[in-house]
Design a protein around this motif. Structure first.
Motif, PDB file in Angstrom:
ATOM      1  N   SER A 139       0.845  -1.194   0.000  1.00  0.00           N
ATOM      2  CA  SER A 139       0.000   0.000   0.000  1.00  0.00           C
ATOM      3  C   SER A 139       0.877   1.239   0.000  1.00  0.00           C
ATOM      4  CB  SER A 139      -0.901   0.021   1.230  1.00  0.00           C
ATOM      5  OG  SER A 139      -1.767  -1.088   1.250  1.00  0.00           O
ATOM      6  N   CYS A 140       0.380   2.267  -0.637  1.00  0.00           N
ATOM      7  CA  CYS A 140       1.055   3.566  -0.664  1.00  0.00           C
ATOM      8  C   CYS A 140       0.009   4.604  -0.287  1.00  0.00           C
ATOM      9  CB  CYS A 140       1.617   3.836  -2.048  1.00  0.00           C
ATOM     10  SG  CYS A 140       2.309   5.492  -2.277  1.00  0.00           S
ATOM     11  N   ALA A 141       0.183   5.217   0.849  1.00  0.00           N
ATOM     12  CA  ALA A 141      -0.775   6.195   1.337  1.00  0.00           C
ATOM     13  C   ALA A 141      -0.142   7.579   1.352  1.00  0.00           C
ATOM     14  CB  ALA A 141      -1.234   5.826   2.738  1.00  0.00           C
ATOM     15  N   ALA A 142      -0.944   8.566   1.013  1.00  0.00           N
ATOM     16  CA  ALA A 142      -0.457   9.945   0.998  1.00  0.00           C
ATOM     17  C   ALA A 142      -0.993  10.704   2.200  1.00  0.00           C
ATOM     18  CB  ALA A 142      -0.892  10.654  -0.275  1.00  0.00           C
ATOM     19  N   SER A 143      -0.154  11.560   2.728  1.00  0.00           N
ATOM     20  CA  SER A 143      -0.607  12.463   3.784  1.00  0.00           C
ATOM     21  C   SER A 143      -0.181  13.875   3.426  1.00  0.00           C
ATOM     22  CB  SER A 143      -0.025  12.055   5.137  1.00  0.00           C
ATOM     23  OG  SER A 143       1.379  12.147   5.136  1.00  0.00           O
ATOM     24  N   GLY A 144      -1.071  14.806   3.693  1.00  0.00           N
ATOM     25  CA  GLY A 144      -0.770  16.200   3.404  1.00  0.00           C
ATOM     26  C   GLY A 144      -1.155  16.641   2.006  1.00  0.00           C
ATOM     27  N   PHE A 145      -1.540  15.698   1.159  1.00  0.00           N
ATOM     28  CA  PHE A 145      -2.012  16.033  -0.174  1.00  0.00           C
ATOM     29  C   PHE A 145      -2.849  14.870  -0.698  1.00  0.00           C
ATOM     30  CE2 PHE A 145       0.760  13.510  -3.092  1.00  0.00           C
ATOM     31  CZ  PHE A 145       1.646  12.985  -2.168  1.00  0.00           C
ATOM     32  N   THR A 146      -3.626  15.152  -1.744  1.00  0.00           N
ATOM     33  CA  THR A 146      -4.460  14.098  -2.319  1.00  0.00           C
ATOM     34  C   THR A 146      -3.811  13.565  -3.593  1.00  0.00           C
ATOM     35  OG1 THR A 146      -5.750  15.702  -3.588  1.00  0.00           O
ATOM     36  CG2 THR A 146      -6.578  15.123  -1.408  1.00  0.00           C
ATOM     37  N   LEU A 147      -3.984  12.275  -3.786  1.00  0.00           N
ATOM     38  CA  LEU A 147      -3.375  11.606  -4.935  1.00  0.00           C
ATOM     39  C   LEU A 147      -4.198  11.694  -6.211  1.00  0.00           C
ATOM     40  CD1 LEU A 147      -2.056   8.327  -3.268  1.00  0.00           C
ATOM     41  CD2 LEU A 147      -0.731  10.330  -3.950  1.00  0.00           C
ATOM     42  N   ASP A 148      -5.371  12.282  -6.113  1.00  0.00           N
ATOM     43  CA  ASP A 148      -6.332  12.236  -7.217  1.00  0.00           C
ATOM     44  C   ASP A 148      -5.739  12.591  -8.576  1.00  0.00           C
ATOM     45  OD1 ASP A 148      -9.551  13.138  -5.788  1.00  0.00           O
ATOM     46  OD2 ASP A 148      -7.844  12.086  -4.914  1.00  0.00           O
ATOM     47  N   TYR A 149      -4.906  13.618  -8.622  1.00  0.00           N
ATOM     48  CA  TYR A 149      -4.421  14.094  -9.914  1.00  0.00           C
ATOM     49  C   TYR A 149      -2.981  13.678 -10.197  1.00  0.00           C
ATOM     50  CZ  TYR A 149      -8.638  16.835  -9.380  1.00  0.00           C
ATOM     51  OH  TYR A 149      -9.940  17.223  -9.182  1.00  0.00           O
ATOM     52  N   TYR A 150      -2.486  12.732  -9.434  1.00  0.00           N
ATOM     53  CA  TYR A 150      -1.115  12.275  -9.599  1.00  0.00           C
ATOM     54  C   TYR A 150      -1.067  10.922 -10.276  1.00  0.00           C
ATOM     55  CZ  TYR A 150       0.628  15.892  -6.448  1.00  0.00           C
ATOM     56  OH  TYR A 150       0.968  17.084  -5.868  1.00  0.00           O
ATOM     57  N   ALA A 151      -0.138  10.780 -11.202  1.00  0.00           N
ATOM     58  CA  ALA A 151       0.215   9.452 -11.694  1.00  0.00           C
ATOM     59  C   ALA A 151       1.113   8.820 -10.636  1.00  0.00           C
ATOM     60  CB  ALA A 151       0.947   9.546 -13.025  1.00  0.00           C
ATOM     61  N   ILE A 152       0.934   7.529 -10.414  1.00  0.00           N
ATOM     62  CA  ILE A 152       1.670   6.837  -9.361  1.00  0.00           C
ATOM     63  C   ILE A 152       2.479   5.700  -9.972  1.00  0.00           C
ATOM     64  CG2 ILE A 152       1.527   5.607  -7.183  1.00  0.00           C
ATOM     65  CD1 ILE A 152       0.503   8.462  -7.051  1.00  0.00           C
ATOM     66  N   GLY A 153       3.696   5.600  -9.525  1.00  0.00           N
ATOM     67  CA  GLY A 153       4.544   4.500  -9.964  1.00  0.00           C
ATOM     68  C   GLY A 153       5.090   3.720  -8.782  1.00  0.00           C
ATOM     69  N   TRP A 154       5.273   2.438  -8.979  1.00  0.00           N
ATOM     70  CA  TRP A 154       5.993   1.600  -8.023  1.00  0.00           C
ATOM     71  C   TRP A 154       7.357   1.283  -8.625  1.00  0.00           C
ATOM     72  CZ3 TRP A 154       4.843   0.468  -3.094  1.00  0.00           C
ATOM     73  CH2 TRP A 154       3.528   0.613  -2.673  1.00  0.00           C
ATOM     74  N   PHE A 155       8.389   1.459  -7.822  1.00  0.00           N
ATOM     75  CA  PHE A 155       9.752   1.165  -8.218  1.00  0.00           C
ATOM     76  C   PHE A 155      10.338   0.202  -7.198  1.00  0.00           C
ATOM     77  CE2 PHE A 155      10.531   4.480 -11.454  1.00  0.00           C
ATOM     78  CZ  PHE A 155       9.401   5.248 -11.282  1.00  0.00           C
ATOM     79  N   ARG A 156      11.425  -0.432  -7.563  1.00  0.00           N
ATOM     80  CA  ARG A 156      12.107  -1.295  -6.607  1.00  0.00           C
ATOM     81  C   ARG A 156      13.612  -1.209  -6.812  1.00  0.00           C
ATOM     82  NH1 ARG A 156      10.230  -7.286  -8.840  1.00  0.00           N
ATOM     83  NH2 ARG A 156      11.491  -7.300 -10.747  1.00  0.00           N
ATOM     84  N   GLN A 157      14.325  -1.470  -5.738  1.00  0.00           N
ATOM     85  CA  GLN A 157      15.780  -1.466  -5.800  1.00  0.00           C
ATOM     86  C   GLN A 157      16.319  -2.626  -4.989  1.00  0.00           C
ATOM     87  OE1 GLN A 157      17.661   2.251  -4.669  1.00  0.00           O
ATOM     88  NE2 GLN A 157      19.494   1.737  -5.838  1.00  0.00           N
TER      89      GLN A 157
END
Length: 116
Positions: free
Chosen positions: A21-39
């Protein structure tokens, strides 16, 4: 404070599943593209999957196609990565990233270890 927080990582046996899960605080994710990365240790960070702001478009790295599913719930201000049929080579720290125009945010990462 504007931040992304990942959760759901852990130790799982090969063939098992995890849901990140990826949760945002302090802003809304509605208008953001979201990516998952790994290292993985000793390797560069790589893109795993991404989802458009509406959720209508998704993309996956060839290495995870058919096993991972990205989704978002804007009402909960969260994005998820369902990971099935996990392999040892999926072991890495997983990060989520939010991007919109000139703004972007990274989470602190969550460790996923696939091992018997």
């Amino acid at each position: 404070q504007l931040q992304l927080v990942e959760s759901g990582g852990g130790l799982v046996q090969p063939g098992g599943s995890l849901r990140l899960s990826c949760a945002a605080s302090g802003f809304t994710l509605d208008y953001y593209a979201i990516g998952w990365f790994r290292q993985a240790p000793g390797k560069e960070r790589e893109g795993v999957s991404c989802i458009s702001s509406s959720g209508g478009s998704t993309n996956y790295a060839d290495s995870v196609k058919g096993r991972f599913t990205i989704s978002r719930d804007n009402a909960k201000n969260a994005v998820y990565l369902q990971m099935n049929s996990l392999k040892p080579e999926d072991t890495a720290v997983y990060y989520c990233h939010a991007a919109r125009g000139g703004s972007n945010y990274w989470g602190q990462g969550t460790q996923v270890t696939v091992s018997s």
